[in-house]
Scaffold this active site. Structure first.
Site, PDB file in Angstrom:
ATOM      1  N   SER A  37       0.900  -1.059   0.022  1.00 27.02           N
ATOM      2  CA  SER A  37      -0.076  -0.060  -0.068  1.00 27.02           C
ATOM      3  C   SER A  37       0.921   1.516  -0.056  1.00 27.02           C
ATOM      4  O   SER A  37       1.885   1.257  -0.764  1.00 27.02           O
ATOM      5  CB  SER A  37      -0.874  -0.070   1.181  1.00 27.02           C
ATOM      6  N   ASP A  52      -5.520  -3.953  -2.601  1.00 26.19           N
ATOM      7  CA  ASP A  52      -4.518  -3.468  -1.546  1.00 26.19           C
ATOM      8  C   ASP A  52      -4.011  -4.865  -1.026  1.00 26.19           C
ATOM      9  O   ASP A  52      -4.347  -5.884  -0.913  1.00 26.19           O
ATOM     10  CB  ASP A  52      -5.275  -2.724  -0.330  1.00 26.19           C
TER      11      ASP A  52
END
Length: 310
Positions: free
Chosen positions: A71, A183
């Site tokens: 991320s 993610d």
């Protein structure tokens, strides 16, 4: 008979001396340096604390041989590995806002698209492929269809970083070669395993431990989703903690996930947490810590503001 025996004895003694000499030379050769990996976990705006970690490692000449990012850790890891120094990252962090990498895009897959991140990364990064990076990098994402982890270490750099940042419910999944990716936090909340797979012998992990929901309760759906991820992240720690030699946990509990305006404080929190762990970090590499220069990024040749002004 005497002369042949003497010759044999002289040969044996000479052979022994040569073996001893070679053994001494081998003993004088220093052991190969320990290869250090840096695992940068996710945390949205809180991930700016990673910059403080990098700043201290530079200042203390702690070498970094591999980086893995999830991320926001993928964004900062890619920028640093491409040749941007910690100082320059601080300058960019002081100016970056949510609008620089997202746009409203009402869809059944999410409220935002992070396609603007492609242009943002193209302006910021000093190279476009993994192969051109100054430090080997792994970027993690998650296949939304299968739940399998996806780890990128080669090819185009921008789309894997976008995929690693595609927070479910907030951002649309990113399609890479037919795979819908979201993610990386779902697969590798702190990417220690990819570092070991790359060849890192020692791993420094940065865990951004924090709850999204404050005392007053959730404010909106993103707080609910974020709190679910916080709970899952804590429960997943048994997977990556045993692979970590040093754990750095910046005190970022008071910050919100979207506190980009507090970048200097977040960077400072990362720096303070890293300084507190320096004895443990130095213990990982006694043969290198005192002598080897750390990667300090490329020289800053222009101020960061034009990067975000476009």
């Amino acid at each position: 008979m005497k002369n042949p025996v003497r010759r044999i004895l002289r040969s044996v003694k000479a052979f022994g001396r040569e073996i001893k000499r070679q053994s001494q030379e081998l003993a004088a050769i220093p052991a190969p340096p320990v290869r250090i990996g840096l695992a940068l976990g996710g945390g949205f705006a809180r991930g700016l604390a990673h910059i403080g970690v990098l700043r201290v490692l530079e200042e203390e000449q702690i070498p970094v041989d591999f980086i893995a990012g999830t991320s926001v850790g993928a964004v900062i890891g890619a920028a640093y590995a491409s040749g941007i120094s910690a100082k320059e990252l601080e300058e960019i962090a002081a100016l970056v806002r949510f609008k620089h990498f997202s746009r409203w895009s009402f869809s059944r897959f999410g409220l935002f698209s992070n396609d603007k991140m492609a242009a943002f990364l193209s302006r910021v990064l000093k190279c476009r492929t993994f192969e051109d990076l100054r430090i080997p990098l792994a970027v993690t994402a998650t296949d939304i269809m299968t739940g399998d982890p996806k780890v990128f270490t080669s090819g185009d750099l921008v789309d894997p970083v976008r995929a690693s940042c595609a927070y479910p419910g907030m951002f649309h999944p990113v399609n890479i070669n037919g795979q819908l990716l979201v993610d990386g936090l779902l697969a590798h909340s702190v990417p220690a395993r990819p570092l070991r797979d790359m060849g890192a012998e020692r791993v420094i992990s940065i865990h951004l431990s924090s709850h999204w929901v404050k005392a007053g309760g959730p404010r909106h759906v993103f707080d609910v989703i974020g709190q679910c991820f916080s709970i899952a992240q804590q429960r997943m720690s048994t997977e990556w903690k045993p692979l970590s030699d040093v754990l750095i946990e910046p005190a970022i509990g008071e910050f919100s996930y979207d506190d980009f305006v507090r970048a200097p404080e977040l960077v400072r929190a990362g720096a303070e947490a890293t300084r507190a762990m320096l004895p443990q970090i130095r213990a990982l590499l006694p043969s290198r810590a005192e002598t080897a220069p750390a990667f300090s990024g490329a020289p800053v040749v222009k101020p960061a503001s034009p990067v975000l002004a476009k």
